[in-house]
Write an enzyme that holds these catalytic residues in place. Structure first.
Site, PDB file in Angstrom:
ATOM      1  N   GLY A 162       0.811  -1.207   0.000  1.00  0.00           N
ATOM      2  CA  GLY A 162       0.000   0.000   0.000  1.00  0.00           C
ATOM      3  C   GLY A 162       0.843   1.255   0.000  1.00  0.00           C
ATOM      4  O   GLY A 162       1.951   1.283  -0.529  1.00  0.00           O
ATOM      5  N   ALA A 163       0.334   2.319   0.617  1.00  0.00           N
ATOM      6  CA  ALA A 163       1.036   3.602   0.631  1.00  0.00           C
ATOM      7  C   ALA A 163       0.603   4.422   1.834  1.00  0.00           C
ATOM      8  O   ALA A 163      -0.525   4.312   2.311  1.00  0.00           O
ATOM      9  CB  ALA A 163       0.762   4.383  -0.658  1.00  0.00           C
ATOM     10  N   GLY A 187       3.549   2.381 -11.251  1.00  0.00           N
ATOM     11  CA  GLY A 187       3.902   3.523 -10.401  1.00  0.00           C
ATOM     12  C   GLY A 187       3.424   4.837 -10.992  1.00  0.00           C
ATOM     13  O   GLY A 187       2.920   5.710 -10.274  1.00  0.00           O
ATOM     14  N   ASP A 188       3.579   4.977 -12.310  1.00  0.00           N
ATOM     15  CA  ASP A 188       3.098   6.190 -12.972  1.00  0.00           C
ATOM     16  C   ASP A 188       1.579   6.315 -12.841  1.00  0.00           C
ATOM     17  O   ASP A 188       1.048   7.408 -12.629  1.00  0.00           O
ATOM     18  CB  ASP A 188       3.473   6.154 -14.453  1.00  0.00           C
ATOM     19  CG  ASP A 188       4.981   6.140 -14.670  1.00  0.00           C
ATOM     20  OD1 ASP A 188       5.690   6.754 -13.860  1.00  0.00           O
ATOM     21  OD2 ASP A 188       5.432   5.517 -15.641  1.00  0.00           O
TER      22      ASP A 188
END
Length: 277
Positions: A162-163, A187-188
């Protein structure tokens, strides 16, 4: 709206930079090869850019793979952030470390002083530790980055876990499981989704949209042309009950020191929602 192309700089010098990709299928890993030496871009002089036109933009987006290409690209990136310093333009930086383009020491030497120019930072946990030398749990790392460099928003990727994002309040959201057919570009996609979501709904919406767009991108074989619509993202988010972890405000940092690490691990495992006010 259309993509503005009138300010493209054309040249007879150099060639197009290339990136060769081999999307691996487990157990064979994916692989990529950068072929950018002597490209037209790495020979671009900062004075060739129409900076007055650039200053009309709302956002300046930069990536760490640009200064990794050599001395002129480093000068170009530094000139860009200095041109927009003190203006309405928001500067966004994706650390995006590529070991085949430059070393950890080279990246650290450039990025450390560069961060003072950044408004929004996207960085992976391993980059924060290896390049910036930061320790501690993910929430504390985002707090350190904001405090040490004056960054407004820090988004720390934990890869498949996650983040964590921090704009004064720190939040965690788990990643969305997906059947990955091509990892390149995820990621982009996360960054694009976060920036849109944050603009329309704040931190939680940004994380949700980032994870949704990344998961959908993973299902496309090509990297750059994942034709994901807003309706696709909305349908995916409607099926998911996100449990976003709001950790603390800066004025409660002492509370974070005692509870964030244990609570982060718990949230990652069971998705429990806790708010520390």
């Amino acid at each position: 709206s259309a993509v503005e192309v009138s300010n493209i700089i054309w040249t007879d010098v150099g060639r197009m930079g290339l990136l060769f990709q081999d999307a691996g299928i487990p157990p064979r890993p994916s692989n990529s090869v950068n072929d950018r030496e002597h490209s037209a871009f790495v020979q671009l002089e900062p004075d060739e850019v129409d900076w007055a036109q650039a200053l009309t933009a709302d956002r300046l987006f930069l990536t760490g793979s640009t200064p990794a290409l050599g001395e002129l690209p480093r000068q170009l990136v530094l000139r860009a952030v200095k041109e927009v310093d003190g203006t309405k333009t928001q500067t966004i930086f994706d650390c995006n470390y590529r070991s085949r383009l430059w070393s950890i020491d080279e990246a650290r030497e450039f990025i450390m002083p560069f961060l003072r120019h950044i408004d929004v930072l996207f960085i992976k946990l391993e980059e924060a530790r290896s390049i910036l030398g930061l320790e501690g749990d993910p929430v504390n790392i985002t707090q350190q980055l904001r405090a040490d460099h004056g960054i407004d928003i820090v988004v720390l990727s934990l890869s498949s876990d996650g983040a964590v994002a921090n704009d004064g309040t720190a939040a965690y959201t788990p990643a969305i499981e997906a059947h990955v057919v091509n990892r390149f570009g995820m990621g982009d996609a996360f960054i694009a989704g976060f920036l849109y979501g944050y603009a329309v709904g704040g931190l939680q919406t940004g994380l949700n949209h980032g994870h949704a767009l990344a998961a959908l991108k993973a299902t496309y074989f090509n990297e750059n042309f994942a034709l994901v619509s807003q309706a696709d993202v909305d349908r995916l988010l409607d099926r998911i009950d996100f449990k976003v972890e709001l950790f603390c405000r800066p004025d409660k940092a002492d509370l974070a020191d005692h509870v964030v690490s244990d609570q982060f691990e718990t949230a990652a495992r069971v998705g429990r929602q806790d708010v520390f006010q």
